[in-house]
Write a protein that holds these residues in place. Structure first.
Motif, PDB file in Angstrom:
ATOM      1  N   ALA A 122       0.862  -1.186   0.000  1.00 40.20           N
ATOM      2  CA  ALA A 122       0.000   0.000   0.000  1.00 40.20           C
ATOM      3  C   ALA A 122       0.892   1.229   0.000  1.00 40.20           C
ATOM      4  N   LEU A 123       0.654   2.126  -0.959  1.00 37.23           N
ATOM      5  CA  LEU A 123       1.398   3.390  -1.036  1.00 37.23           C
ATOM      6  C   LEU A 123       0.434   4.534  -0.734  1.00 37.23           C
ATOM      7  N   ILE A 124       0.807   5.376   0.238  1.00 35.15           N
ATOM      8  CA  ILE A 124       0.043   6.600   0.486  1.00 35.15           C
ATOM      9  C   ILE A 124       0.911   7.745  -0.002  1.00 35.15           C
ATOM     10  N   GLN A 125       0.444   8.375  -1.073  1.00 34.41           N
ATOM     11  CA  GLN A 125       1.213   9.474  -1.671  1.00 34.41           C
ATOM     12  C   GLN A 125       0.279  10.677  -1.733  1.00 34.41           C
ATOM     13  N   GLY A 126       0.610  11.743  -0.977  1.00 36.79           N
ATOM     14  CA  GLY A 126      -0.342  12.847  -0.849  1.00 36.79           C
ATOM     15  C   GLY A 126      -1.612  12.299  -0.214  1.00 36.79           C
ATOM     16  N   LYS A 191       8.534   5.596 -10.467  1.00 38.44           N
ATOM     17  CA  LYS A 191       9.396   6.199 -11.488  1.00 38.44           C
ATOM     18  C   LYS A 191       8.600   7.097 -12.430  1.00 38.44           C
ATOM     19  N   ASN A 192       7.309   6.849 -12.543  1.00 36.19           N
ATOM     20  CA  ASN A 192       6.478   7.608 -13.485  1.00 36.19           C
ATOM     21  C   ASN A 192       5.561   8.615 -12.789  1.00 36.19           C
ATOM     22  N   ASN A 193       5.682   8.768 -11.476  1.00 36.70           N
ATOM     23  CA  ASN A 193       4.772   9.682 -10.765  1.00 36.70           C
ATOM     24  C   ASN A 193       5.512  10.565  -9.757  1.00 36.70           C
TER      25      ASN A 193
END
Ligand code: IMP
Length: 193
Positions: A122-126, A191-193
């Motif tokens: 799980a990634l929490i980004q912003g 890598k793309n965000n």
């Protein structure tokens, strides 16, 4: 400038693997690196739930974008057990050897030995939550073989291989493993965000 992100773990093997794959553009911080020494609750009954709990805990308390992983071994003949409870299959305070012994005991006489490892990151980004999954199909062997790796590695033979995870070197395991596959998807996304 390097972008910072927390990996909600202190496991040195997982950290080294991630840092190696992520390359130069990301600085991957551990829980120790951000001064988080608490036991993060893993009280959900799904891998997705536990991975999200860990990542949100760090984001909410420390403010960092963060990712966390959770893994389970699902065995068909045992109705999907040990699953989300893989780390404590033999009960609290028991180690991998006890977990493996109980698994082999419960599999005694079973003809269907199909199983799979599944990892969810799980990634929490912003404000956003992103989930990445990796699965490796295989079977539970009749007895342990090999001494590399950890956990249930000596009794899990991936379908792509003639030997158990514990008989492979780290690169060969990572190339086909549940965690390797989930990690590759995460890195591709980062890598793309
Ligand atoms: P975790 O979510 O990565 O801590 O994994 C939970 C449990 O699953 C561990 O305590 C191990 O028993 C088992 N496990 C996770 N990954 C592997 C693996 O690659 N090989 C063998 N066992 C694993």
């Amino acid at each position: 400038m390097k972008r910072e992100i927390v990996f909600a773990t202190n496991n040195p093997h997982k950290l080294q693997e991630l840092r190696q794959i992520a390359g130069d553009s990301w600085s991957i911080l551990s829980l120790n690196d951000i001064g988080c020494h608490e036991d993060i609750p893993e009280t959900a009954d799904t891998l997705e739930g536990n991975a999200e709990l860990k990542a949100r805990f760090v984001k909410e308390k420390y403010g960092y974008d963060c990712f966390a992983d959770d893994t389970g071994l699902m065995v068909d003949a045992l109705g999907g057990a040990p699953g989300v409870y893989s780390a404590r299959y033999a009960g609290p305070g028991h180690d991998s050897l006890a977990n493996m012994a109980l698994l082999l005991e419960n599999m005694r006489g079973k003809a269907d030995r199909a199983a799979r490892f599944r990892t969810v990151i799980a990634l929490i980004q912003g404000d956003g939550l992103h989930l990445f999954e990796g699965v490796v199909e295989g079977e539970i062997t009749l007895e342990p073989a090999g001494c590399a790796g950890f956990g249930y590695d000596p009794v899990f033979k991936p379908a792509e291989s003639t030997v158990t995870f514990a008989e492979m070197d780290a690169d060969a395991k990572n190339a086909i493993s549940h965690r390797g596959r989930a990690t590759a998807k995460l890195i591709d996304y980062l890598k793309n965000n």
